[in-house]
Design a protein around this motif. Sequence first.
Motif, short mmCIF file in Angstrom:
data_model
loop_
_atom_site.label_atom_id
_atom_site.label_comp_id
_atom_site.label_asym_id
_atom_site.label_seq_id
_atom_site.Cartn_x
_atom_site.Cartn_y
_atom_site.Cartn_z
N ASN A 117 0.80 -1.22 0.00
CA ASN A 117 0.00 0.00 0.00
C ASN A 117 0.84 1.27 0.00
O ASN A 117 0.28 2.37 0.02
N GLY A 118 2.16 1.14 0.01
CA GLY A 118 3.03 2.30 -0.10
C GLY A 118 3.29 3.03 1.22
O GLY A 118 3.82 4.14 1.21
N PHE A 119 2.95 2.42 2.34
CA PHE A 119 3.18 3.09 3.62
C PHE A 119 4.63 3.03 4.07
O PHE A 119 4.99 3.69 5.04
N ASP A 120 5.45 2.25 3.41
CA ASP A 120 6.86 2.20 3.79
C ASP A 120 7.69 3.25 3.06
O ASP A 120 8.87 3.39 3.33
N ALA A 121 7.07 4.02 2.18
CA ALA A 121 7.79 5.05 1.43
C ALA A 121 8.41 6.11 2.33
O ALA A 121 9.56 6.50 2.10
N PRO A 122 7.71 6.63 3.35
CA PRO A 122 8.37 7.63 4.20
C PRO A 122 9.62 7.10 4.89
O PRO A 122 10.62 7.81 5.02
N ALA A 123 9.60 5.85 5.34
CA ALA A 123 10.77 5.28 6.00
C ALA A 123 11.94 5.17 5.01
O ALA A 123 13.08 5.47 5.36
N HIS A 124 11.66 4.75 3.79
CA HIS A 124 12.71 4.65 2.78
C HIS A 124 13.25 6.03 2.43
O HIS A 124 14.46 6.22 2.26
N TYR A 125 12.37 7.02 2.35
CA TYR A 125 12.78 8.40 2.05
C TYR A 125 13.70 8.92 3.15
O TYR A 125 14.73 9.53 2.88
N MET A 126 13.34 8.67 4.41
CA MET A 126 14.16 9.11 5.53
C MET A 126 15.50 8.37 5.54
O MET A 126 16.55 8.97 5.80
N ASP A 127 15.49 7.08 5.26
CA ASP A 127 16.73 6.31 5.23
C ASP A 127 17.67 6.82 4.16
O ASP A 127 18.88 6.94 4.37
N GLU A 128 17.12 7.16 2.98
CA GLU A 128 17.95 7.71 1.90
C GLU A 128 18.53 9.06 2.28
O GLU A 128 19.69 9.34 2.00
N GLY A 129 17.72 9.90 2.94
CA GLY A 129 18.21 11.20 3.37
C GLY A 129 19.32 11.08 4.40
O GLY A 129 20.33 11.81 4.35
N ILE A 130 19.16 10.16 5.34
CA ILE A 130 20.19 9.95 6.36
C ILE A 130 21.47 9.39 5.73
O ILE A 130 22.58 9.80 6.08
N ALA A 131 21.31 8.47 4.79
CA ALA A 131 22.49 7.92 4.11
C ALA A 131 23.22 9.01 3.34
O ALA A 131 24.46 9.05 3.33
N GLU A 132 22.47 9.92 2.71
CA GLU A 132 23.10 11.02 1.98
C GLU A 132 23.84 11.95 2.94
O GLU A 132 24.95 12.40 2.65
N LEU A 133 23.26 12.22 4.09
CA LEU A 133 23.95 13.05 5.08
C LEU A 133 25.22 12.39 5.58
O LEU A 133 26.23 13.06 5.80
N ARG A 134 25.20 11.09 5.74
CA ARG A 134 26.39 10.38 6.20
C ARG A 134 27.50 10.40 5.16
O ARG A 134 28.68 10.37 5.49
N ARG A 135 27.12 10.43 3.89
CA ARG A 135 28.12 10.47 2.81
C ARG A 135 28.70 11.86 2.60
O ARG A 135 29.72 12.03 1.96
N THR A 136 28.04 12.89 3.14
CA THR A 136 28.47 14.26 2.93
C THR A 136 29.77 14.52 3.70
O THR A 136 29.89 14.16 4.87
N GLU A 137 30.71 15.15 3.03
CA GLU A 137 31.98 15.48 3.67
C GLU A 137 31.91 16.88 4.26
O GLU A 137 31.10 17.71 3.84
N TRP A 138 32.79 17.16 5.22
CA TRP A 138 32.77 18.45 5.90
C TRP A 138 33.07 19.60 4.96
O TRP A 138 32.55 20.71 5.13
N SER A 139 33.91 19.38 3.96
CA SER A 139 34.21 20.46 3.02
C SER A 139 32.95 20.88 2.26
O SER A 139 32.73 22.07 2.01
N GLU A 140 32.11 19.92 1.94
CA GLU A 140 30.86 20.22 1.27
C GLU A 140 29.90 20.98 2.19
O GLU A 140 29.22 21.92 1.77
N VAL A 141 29.88 20.60 3.46
CA VAL A 141 29.04 21.30 4.43
C VAL A 141 29.51 22.74 4.57
O VAL A 141 28.70 23.67 4.58
N ARG A 142 30.83 22.93 4.68
CA ARG A 142 31.37 24.30 4.81
C ARG A 142 31.02 25.15 3.59
O ARG A 142 30.65 26.31 3.72
N SER A 143 31.14 24.57 2.39
CA SER A 143 30.84 25.35 1.19
C SER A 143 29.36 25.72 1.13
O SER A 143 29.01 26.84 0.73
N ARG A 144 28.48 24.82 1.56
CA ARG A 144 27.05 25.14 1.59
C ARG A 144 26.76 26.24 2.61
O ARG A 144 25.97 27.15 2.35
N LEU A 145 27.41 26.16 3.79
CA LEU A 145 27.22 27.20 4.80
C LEU A 145 27.72 28.55 4.31
O LEU A 145 27.08 29.58 4.52
N ASP A 146 28.88 28.55 3.66
CA ASP A 146 29.41 29.80 3.12
C ASP A 146 28.49 30.38 2.06
O ASP A 146 28.28 31.59 1.99
#
Length: 137
Positions: free
Chosen positions: A86-115
């Motif tokens: 029924n598609g109710f697991d989509a939010p959990a998969h979306y959150m998991d993908e977002g968290i995985a992307e955050l974990r892959r992000t390097e600090w240099s990329e975070v600094r450039s986004r903040l700047d």
Amino acid sequence: MLDLLRDIENELDDGWEAASRAELKDAEETRRAVARVARAFAIVVVLLLVFSSERLVTWVNGFEVGPLQNAVVALSSTWHEQMSKNGFDAPAHYMDEGIAELRRTEWSEVRSRLDGERARTRNGVGLLRGMLNDRQG
């Protein structure tokens, strides 16, 4: 907390009739707080059952082997299949993908986004001040 209320009741010779209004008010507030926490907990459990059924299956697969445990595993697997269907697991998969992307992000990329955000904010403030100065002048 409820044990404390029972102790207060037992300590009184005449029961609750002898309790002061303050004690009765405290007891009622405690009961309400416990009820609110219980409702919040129930809501969280329901949300996890609906939107995180995959974790439920993972959790119950760790149970020991037995007739009751086998039934729980079968029910949780069926539940997860229905939620996925029924598609109710989509939010959990979306959150998991977002968290995985955050974990892959390097600090240099975070600094450039903040700047970049700081620069954009400075430009926006300058534009806003310029518009205000134009109106006043």
